[in-house]
Every structure is written in structure tokens, then in C-alpha cells.
Design an enzyme around this catalytic site. Sequence first.
Site, PDB file in Angstrom:
ATOM      1  N   GLU A 174      -8.111   6.980 -10.429  1.00 42.80           N
ATOM      2  CA  GLU A 174      -7.639   8.368 -10.602  1.00 42.80           C
ATOM      3  C   GLU A 174      -8.650   9.439 -10.615  1.00 42.80           C
ATOM      4  O   GLU A 174     -10.031   8.797 -11.144  1.00 42.80           O
ATOM      5  CB  GLU A 174      -6.549   8.438 -11.299  1.00 42.80           C
TER       6      GLU A 174
ATOM      7  N   GLU B  44      -4.759   0.019  -2.453  1.00 42.26           N
ATOM      8  CA  GLU B  44      -5.034  -0.327  -1.084  1.00 42.26           C
ATOM      9  C   GLU B  44      -6.266   0.074  -0.296  1.00 42.26           C
ATOM     10  O   GLU B  44      -6.983  -0.566   0.487  1.00 42.26           O
ATOM     11  CB  GLU B  44      -3.621   0.072   0.014  1.00 42.26           C
TER      12      GLU B  44
ATOM     13  N   CYS C 133      -2.128   5.017   3.276  1.00 39.23           N
ATOM     14  CA  CYS C 133      -2.584   3.675   3.201  1.00 39.23           C
ATOM     15  C   CYS C 133      -2.004   3.019   4.504  1.00 39.23           C
ATOM     16  O   CYS C 133      -2.560   2.182   5.143  1.00 39.23           O
ATOM     17  CB  CYS C 133      -2.349   2.919   1.762  1.00 39.23           C
TER      18      CYS C 133
ATOM     19  N   ASN D 248      -5.872   1.303  -8.167  1.00 41.35           N
ATOM     20  CA  ASN D 248      -6.070   2.764  -7.928  1.00 41.35           C
ATOM     21  C   ASN D 248      -7.247   3.226  -8.812  1.00 41.35           C
ATOM     22  O   ASN D 248      -7.369   2.783 -10.043  1.00 41.35           O
ATOM     23  CB  ASN D 248      -4.889   3.346  -8.002  1.00 41.35           C
TER      24      ASN D 248
ATOM     25  N   CYS E 116       1.782   3.613   0.349  1.00 44.43           N
ATOM     26  CA  CYS E 116       2.131   5.191   0.810  1.00 44.43           C
ATOM     27  C   CYS E 116       1.819   5.128   2.108  1.00 44.43           C
ATOM     28  O   CYS E 116       0.936   4.646   2.746  1.00 44.43           O
ATOM     29  CB  CYS E 116       1.346   5.898  -0.444  1.00 44.43           C
TER      30      CYS E 116
ATOM     31  N   CYS F 169      -5.774   5.295  -3.725  1.00 41.78           N
ATOM     32  CA  CYS F 169      -4.905   4.034  -4.077  1.00 41.78           C
ATOM     33  C   CYS F 169      -5.806   2.823  -3.911  1.00 41.78           C
ATOM     34  O   CYS F 169      -6.713   2.538  -3.212  1.00 41.78           O
ATOM     35  CB  CYS F 169      -3.827   4.064  -2.957  1.00 41.78           C
TER      36      CYS F 169
HETATM   37  N1  THU Z   1      -0.618   4.142  -5.857  1.00 39.82           N
HETATM   38  C1  THU Z   1      -1.403   3.204  -5.254  1.00 39.82           C
HETATM   39  O1  THU Z   1      -2.590   3.003  -5.728  1.00 39.82           O
HETATM   40  N2  THU Z   1      -0.817   2.341  -4.173  1.00 39.82           N
HETATM   41  C2  THU Z   1       0.591   2.566  -3.969  1.00 39.82           C
HETATM   42  O2  THU Z   1       1.079   1.813  -3.065  1.00 39.82           O
HETATM   43  C3  THU Z   1       1.305   3.646  -4.529  1.00 39.82           C
HETATM   44  C4  THU Z   1       0.654   4.574  -5.608  1.00 39.82           C
HETATM   45  C5  THU Z   1      -1.367   4.809  -6.942  1.00 39.82           C
HETATM   46  C6  THU Z   1      -1.493   6.322  -6.919  1.00 39.82           C
HETATM   47  C7  THU Z   1      -1.658   6.977  -8.168  1.00 39.82           C
HETATM   48  O3  THU Z   1      -3.099   6.617  -8.942  1.00 39.82           O
HETATM   49  C8  THU Z   1      -0.703   6.016  -8.999  1.00 39.82           C
HETATM   50  O4  THU Z   1      -0.286   4.850  -8.189  1.00 39.82           O
HETATM   51  C9  THU Z   1       0.636   6.757  -9.025  1.00 39.82           C
HETATM   52  O5  THU Z   1       1.161   7.159  -7.881  1.00 39.82           O
END
Ligand code: THU
Length: 162
Positions: free
Chosen positions: A64, A75, A114, A62, A111, A73
Site C-alpha cells: 500500500e 496478485e 487483477c 499487497n 479484484c 494488490c
Molecule cells: N487486495 C489484494 O491485494 N488482493 C485482493 O484480492 C483484494 C484486495 C488488497 C488491496 C488493499 O491493499 C487491501 O487488500 C484492501 O483492499
Amino acid sequence: MTNRQIVIDYSEYEGLQELPAESRKLMDAAIAATETAYAPYSNFHVGAAVLLADGTMVTGSNQENAAYPSGLCAERTALFSASAQKPTQAVTALAVAGRDQKGRLTEASPCGACRQVLAEYETRYGNKVAIYTLLEGGRIRRVEGVKNLLPFLFETDLKPLA
Ligand code: THU
């Protein structure tokens, strides 16, 4: 009016040692990829690893951003990177792992957005993707095909132009 049910098929493995060698490698790569996350806002580090038909593994984490929705994310980072590098290779499997604020491995189930992106790759390459999610306590859930994660997903009969 008719009541209907959808059956969701999934398997659970007790731990990494129970996974077949190839999926174990993929989950190990997803776990390692949690270390590359850029997650200063949530402190929740997610790693993903994509397996392609030619055996290539592509990882993502991920990423941000101070403008929160601009982040991505793990994925989708992995899937888009795989598609950008090897557009002709079908996606065959995806593994996902989370690492919490204390550095402990934990569950990170893909999520909704994704899942929708994964669905596009199943349509594009004409095969189901095996999706491995690390669960609490080191167990692993496996589903075969995104419809087990996203029933009634958005589909159209619009086809890609090429
Ligand atoms: N996130 C992912 O990268 N993948 C997931 O399957 C769930 C959430 C990330 C998004 C954000 O950067 C952090 O996790 C918290 O939600």
C-alpha cells in the site's frame, strides 16, 4: 432479442488437506506471503503465489501507499514479479489468501483489475491459469481459467509486437 447464460465452473475443497500436493504447496506459500504485506492503511494482508511452467514459485503481497491508488494488490505484485524474473515461463497457477485485521486467515478473491492482468498472461502464454482462492472457514475455491472469474473480459485483436 435472445437471452443467454454463461456457465461458471468451479470446485470447492473443504480444506488445505484436501488439495493435491502441488496446489497445497502453492496455497501454503500464499498464506505465508500474507506475512510480508505492507498494509498499514487497510490492515488487510493479502498473499499470492504464482506457479510457473518450470516449477518456480513466485510470491507477492499487497503493497500500500499513502497515495492510495499507487499501491498494488498481492496478485499483481506476484504476477509482475514472476514475469519480470522469468518472462519465458508460462503462468500455470495462482493462489490467493487474505488475513484480516485480527490476524485471521480469510477470503481474498482477486479484484477486477487483477483478473484482467491474469487474462493477459493466459493470452500471452496460450494456456489457462488454475486460480485457487482461500474462502471463509478454510475452504478453497478453484477455477480453471480466468473467464470463470471475468466473463466478457476486455480483449482486442491487437497483438504484442514481439
Ligand atoms: N487486495 C489484494 O491485494 N488482493 C485482493 O484480492 C483484494 C484486495 C488488497 C488491496 C488493499 O491493499 C487491501 O487488500 C484492501 O483492499
